[in-house]
Write a protein that holds these residues in place. Structure first.
Motif, PDB file in Angstrom:
ATOM      1  N   HIS A 102       1.242   1.688  -4.362  1.00 31.22           N
ATOM      2  CA  HIS A 102       1.148   0.785  -5.020  1.00 31.22           C
ATOM      3  C   HIS A 102       0.536   2.005  -6.513  1.00 31.22           C
ATOM      4  O   HIS A 102       1.282   1.762  -7.513  1.00 31.22           O
ATOM      5  N   ILE A 103      -0.896   1.804  -6.802  1.00 28.74           N
ATOM      6  CA  ILE A 103      -0.730   2.869  -7.647  1.00 28.74           C
ATOM      7  C   ILE A 103      -0.846   2.101  -9.362  1.00 28.74           C
ATOM      8  O   ILE A 103      -1.149   2.893 -10.195  1.00 28.74           O
ATOM      9  N   ASN A 104      -0.306   1.085  -9.537  1.00 30.01           N
ATOM     10  CA  ASN A 104      -0.451   0.115 -10.652  1.00 30.01           C
ATOM     11  C   ASN A 104      -0.900  -0.927 -10.482  1.00 30.01           C
ATOM     12  O   ASN A 104      -0.324  -1.673  -9.487  1.00 30.01           O
ATOM     13  N   PRO A 105      -1.775  -1.913 -11.216  1.00 31.27           N
ATOM     14  CA  PRO A 105      -2.447  -3.331 -11.128  1.00 31.27           C
ATOM     15  C   PRO A 105      -0.594  -4.166 -11.426  1.00 31.27           C
ATOM     16  O   PRO A 105      -0.794  -5.460 -10.417  1.00 31.27           O
ATOM     17  N   ALA A 106       0.413  -3.925 -11.890  1.00 29.12           N
ATOM     18  CA  ALA A 106       0.824  -4.811 -12.013  1.00 29.12           C
ATOM     19  C   ALA A 106       2.340  -4.545 -10.809  1.00 29.12           C
ATOM     20  O   ALA A 106       2.587  -5.493 -10.528  1.00 29.12           O
ATOM     21  N   VAL A 107       1.995  -3.558 -10.523  1.00 31.84           N
ATOM     22  CA  VAL A 107       2.484  -3.319  -8.987  1.00 31.84           C
ATOM     23  C   VAL A 107       2.362  -4.354  -7.778  1.00 31.84           C
ATOM     24  O   VAL A 107       3.175  -4.857  -7.278  1.00 31.84           O
ATOM     25  N   THR A 108       0.854  -4.095  -7.972  1.00 34.49           N
ATOM     26  CA  THR A 108       0.125  -5.198  -6.991  1.00 34.49           C
ATOM     27  C   THR A 108       0.427  -6.538  -7.583  1.00 34.49           C
ATOM     28  O   THR A 108       0.491  -7.582  -6.442  1.00 34.49           O
ATOM     29  N   ALA A 109      -0.397  -7.147  -8.654  1.00 31.56           N
ATOM     30  CA  ALA A 109       0.308  -8.776  -8.913  1.00 31.56           C
ATOM     31  C   ALA A 109       2.025  -8.733  -8.452  1.00 31.56           C
ATOM     32  O   ALA A 109       1.946  -9.787  -7.933  1.00 31.56           O
ATOM     33  N   ALA A 110       2.499  -7.973  -8.473  1.00 33.40           N
ATOM     34  CA  ALA A 110       3.891  -8.257  -8.076  1.00 33.40           C
ATOM     35  C   ALA A 110       4.336  -8.410  -6.354  1.00 33.40           C
ATOM     36  O   ALA A 110       4.689  -9.764  -6.074  1.00 33.40           O
ATOM     37  N   MET A 111       3.423  -8.093  -5.880  1.00 34.01           N
ATOM     38  CA  MET A 111       3.390  -8.114  -4.239  1.00 34.01           C
ATOM     39  C   MET A 111       2.445  -9.342  -4.077  1.00 34.01           C
ATOM     40  O   MET A 111       3.187 -10.290  -3.199  1.00 34.01           O
ATOM     41  N   VAL A 112       1.752 -10.016  -5.101  1.00 30.74           N
ATOM     42  CA  VAL A 112       0.681 -10.984  -4.414  1.00 30.74           C
ATOM     43  C   VAL A 112       1.591 -11.973  -4.975  1.00 30.74           C
ATOM     44  O   VAL A 112       2.152 -13.410  -4.220  1.00 30.74           O
ATOM     45  N   VAL A 113       3.010 -11.947  -6.519  1.00 34.75           N
ATOM     46  CA  VAL A 113       3.201 -13.490  -6.258  1.00 34.75           C
ATOM     47  C   VAL A 113       4.205 -13.122  -4.950  1.00 34.75           C
ATOM     48  O   VAL A 113       4.932 -15.121  -4.902  1.00 34.75           O
ATOM     49  N   THR A 114       5.085 -12.581  -4.658  1.00 36.07           N
ATOM     50  CA  THR A 114       5.832 -12.510  -4.008  1.00 36.07           C
ATOM     51  C   THR A 114       5.584 -12.334  -2.452  1.00 36.07           C
ATOM     52  O   THR A 114       6.071 -12.597  -1.716  1.00 36.07           O
ATOM     53  N   ARG A 115       4.481 -12.801  -2.125  1.00 31.14           N
ATOM     54  CA  ARG A 115       3.482 -13.184  -0.810  1.00 31.14           C
ATOM     55  C   ARG A 115       3.615 -11.939   0.235  1.00 31.14           C
ATOM     56  O   ARG A 115       3.307 -11.900   1.119  1.00 31.14           O
ATOM     57  N   LYS A 116       3.863 -10.419  -0.440  1.00 30.64           N
ATOM     58  CA  LYS A 116       3.210  -9.421   0.056  1.00 30.64           C
ATOM     59  C   LYS A 116       2.216  -8.382   0.082  1.00 30.64           C
ATOM     60  O   LYS A 116       1.693  -8.166   1.169  1.00 30.64           O
ATOM     61  N   LEU A 117       1.156  -9.158  -0.273  1.00 27.85           N
ATOM     62  CA  LEU A 117       0.089  -9.266  -0.731  1.00 27.85           C
ATOM     63  C   LEU A 117      -0.790  -9.859  -0.477  1.00 27.85           C
ATOM     64  O   LEU A 117      -0.749 -10.830  -1.681  1.00 27.85           O
ATOM     65  N   SER A 118      -2.275 -10.455   0.430  1.00 28.39           N
ATOM     66  CA  SER A 118      -2.995 -11.774  -0.261  1.00 28.39           C
ATOM     67  C   SER A 118      -4.035 -11.690  -1.612  1.00 28.39           C
ATOM     68  O   SER A 118      -3.945 -10.686  -1.668  1.00 28.39           O
ATOM     69  N   LEU A 119      -4.565 -12.448  -2.109  1.00 32.84           N
ATOM     70  CA  LEU A 119      -5.322 -12.479  -3.725  1.00 32.84           C
ATOM     71  C   LEU A 119      -6.326 -11.702  -3.069  1.00 32.84           C
ATOM     72  O   LEU A 119      -6.143 -11.027  -4.558  1.00 32.84           O
ATOM     73  N   ALA A 120      -6.951 -11.760  -2.366  1.00 30.86           N
ATOM     74  CA  ALA A 120      -8.662 -11.749  -2.350  1.00 30.86           C
ATOM     75  C   ALA A 120      -7.968  -9.777  -2.275  1.00 30.86           C
ATOM     76  O   ALA A 120      -8.826  -8.671  -2.839  1.00 30.86           O
ATOM     77  N   LYS A 121      -6.042  -9.277  -1.144  1.00 31.33           N
ATOM     78  CA  LYS A 121      -7.029  -7.475  -0.926  1.00 31.33           C
ATOM     79  C   LYS A 121      -6.068  -7.187  -2.148  1.00 31.33           C
ATOM     80  O   LYS A 121      -6.198  -5.901  -2.961  1.00 31.33           O
ATOM     81  N   GLY A 122      -4.759  -8.232  -3.128  1.00 37.70           N
ATOM     82  CA  GLY A 122      -4.532  -7.281  -4.407  1.00 37.70           C
ATOM     83  C   GLY A 122      -5.984  -7.428  -5.733  1.00 37.70           C
ATOM     84  O   GLY A 122      -5.673  -6.020  -6.496  1.00 37.70           O
ATOM     85  N   VAL A 123      -7.113  -7.773  -5.698  1.00 40.48           N
ATOM     86  CA  VAL A 123      -8.057  -8.118  -6.042  1.00 40.48           C
ATOM     87  C   VAL A 123      -8.988  -6.445  -6.130  1.00 40.48           C
ATOM     88  O   VAL A 123      -9.413  -6.271  -6.815  1.00 40.48           O
ATOM     89  N   PHE A 124      -9.255  -6.301  -4.485  1.00 38.03           N
ATOM     90  CA  PHE A 124      -9.222  -4.945  -4.337  1.00 38.03           C
ATOM     91  C   PHE A 124      -8.501  -3.317  -4.808  1.00 38.03           C
ATOM     92  O   PHE A 124      -9.334  -2.877  -4.608  1.00 38.03           O
ATOM     93  N   TYR A 125      -7.443  -4.203  -4.828  1.00 37.08           N
ATOM     94  CA  TYR A 125      -6.768  -2.964  -4.448  1.00 37.08           C
ATOM     95  C   TYR A 125      -6.494  -2.637  -5.974  1.00 37.08           C
ATOM     96  O   TYR A 125      -6.461  -1.468  -7.340  1.00 37.08           O
ATOM     97  N   VAL A 126      -6.237  -4.121  -7.310  1.00 39.86           N
ATOM     98  CA  VAL A 126      -6.693  -3.282  -8.737  1.00 39.86           C
ATOM     99  C   VAL A 126      -8.176  -2.901  -9.197  1.00 39.86           C
ATOM    100  O   VAL A 126      -8.111  -1.711  -9.803  1.00 39.86           O
ATOM    101  N   LEU A 127      -8.754  -3.021  -8.528  1.00 30.63           N
ATOM    102  CA  LEU A 127      -9.892  -2.678  -8.631  1.00 30.63           C
ATOM    103  C   LEU A 127     -10.723  -1.362  -8.329  1.00 30.63           C
ATOM    104  O   LEU A 127     -11.156  -0.107  -9.001  1.00 30.63           O
ATOM    105  N   ALA A 128      -9.990  -0.869  -7.162  1.00 28.98           N
ATOM    106  CA  ALA A 128      -9.784   0.975  -6.871  1.00 28.98           C
ATOM    107  C   ALA A 128      -9.265   1.101  -7.604  1.00 28.98           C
ATOM    108  O   ALA A 128      -9.439   2.266  -8.168  1.00 28.98           O
ATOM    109  N   GLN A 129      -7.045   0.840  -8.177  1.00 27.76           N
ATOM    110  CA  GLN A 129      -6.636   1.118  -9.001  1.00 27.76           C
ATOM    111  C   GLN A 129      -7.546   1.969 -10.537  1.00 27.76           C
ATOM    112  O   GLN A 129      -7.631   2.693 -10.679  1.00 27.76           O
TER     113      GLN A 129
END
Length: 313
Positions: free
Chosen positions: A93-120
């Motif tokens: 992903h390397i991008n919170p906008a991409v991670t947010a897109a994955m979350v809203v299309t249910r390809k990634l859970s919200l909990a995992k998305g939060v950790f991804y954005v923090l790591a990014q």
């Protein structure tokens, strides 16, 4: 004894159970590999890309202007390389906008998305910090901080960021769509081209962020947050809009479409009524995911019993 009773009461609470289910996937070695991959990819991407914005001729009598082609190519090729290197580890992903897109299309859970954005974001701060440390003070300049051109309004800047991120996320979904049989070539290179195109167009307008973490890193290091909200709201809205249009309008998944049709049925009066059935629920991460289970060691004590996997993008 009281602790055990309290623990049972906690688990019996539906609200707490839902929270535990949401976070169940994070206690695995595979997940933390993915999060650390997002962090490392963000470090390298921000360090190399921001480095292209440094003007080493700034001390000359007539320093040349910033080379927009150089900067655009560096950002595009850097992201293409990072997606190629980390795509199979974290989805790249390397991008919170991409991670947010994955979350809203249910390809990634919200909990995992939060950790991804923090790591990014942490990776972006680290990359910008390293660049700040190794670059001489007299040539650092603004360290690649994205700034809105004074000749345009904040509303126009927001639209520019929205559209260039839309272009990027739509490219990601289109080139990584498992339903397509006509794809050939490198998906990571196509994504890199999308980033380069966005930069070639938008650098004079907004600095071409397309990535909230990329803007957050140098802004945090230099403590420059002027109009910083534009670089979060614009890309995230653009990414979500692109993902929703691609996934639910232009190229809907046949299985999802079939399940959604089952959700609504007509009653005897001809009106639609909602069918309450667990079979019609679309679970997070159930669409177009990479099956990594075969790649995990059989004796890995950290493996998820549910077999839940990460996003394929």
């Amino acid at each position: 004894m009281e602790d055990r009773v309290w623990g049972r009461r906690l688990l019996s609470c539906p609200h707490h159970r839902s929270i535990m289910v949401a976070f169940k996937g994070i206690w695995t070695k595979r997940f933390w590999r993915a999060v650390s991959g997002e962090y490392l990819a963000s470090v390298i991407f921000v360090l190399l890309s921001l480095g292209s914005t440094i003007n080493w001729a700034v001390g000359e009598a007539k320093p040349p202007p910033a080379d927009l082609v150089l900067i655009s190519l560096c950002f595009g090729l850097s992201i293409a390389t990072m997606v190629q290197c980390f795509g199979h580890i974290s989805g790249g992903h390397i991008n919170p906008a991409v991670t947010a897109a994955m979350v809203v299309t249910r390809k990634l859970s919200l909990a995992k998305g939060v950790f991804y954005v923090l790591a990014q974001c942490l990776g972006a701060i680290t990359g910008a910090g390293i660049l700040y440390a190794v670059t001489p003070a007299d040539v650092r300049g603004s360290l690649g901080v994205t700034m809105v051109n004074s000749k345009i309004s904040l509303g126009h800047a927001l639209l520019v960021e929205l559209f260039i991120t839309f272009e990027l996320v739509f490219t990601i979904f289109a080139t990584c769509d498992a339903k397509r049989t006509d794809l050939s070539g490198s998906a990571s290179l196509a994504i890199g081209f999308a980033v380069a195109i966005g930069h070639l167009f938008a650098i004079p307008y907004t600095g071409a962020s397309m990535n909230p973490a990329r803007s957050f890193g140098p802004a945090m290091v230099t403590l420059t947050f002027e109009n910083h909200w534009v670089y979060w709201l614009g890309p995230i809205l653009g990414g979500i809009l692109a993902a929703a249009l691609y996934e639910y309008l232009y190229c809907p998944d046949p299985e999802v479409k079939k399940r959604l049709k089952q959700v609504f049925k007509k009653d005897s009066s001809g009106k639609y009524k909602v069918v309450d059935s667990e079979e019609t629920v679309i679970k997070p991460g159930s669409i177009h995911n990479i099956d990594l289970a075969e790649k995990v060691e059989k004796n890995d004590p950290f493996q998820e019993s549910s077999g839940e996997v990460l996003s394929s993008v």
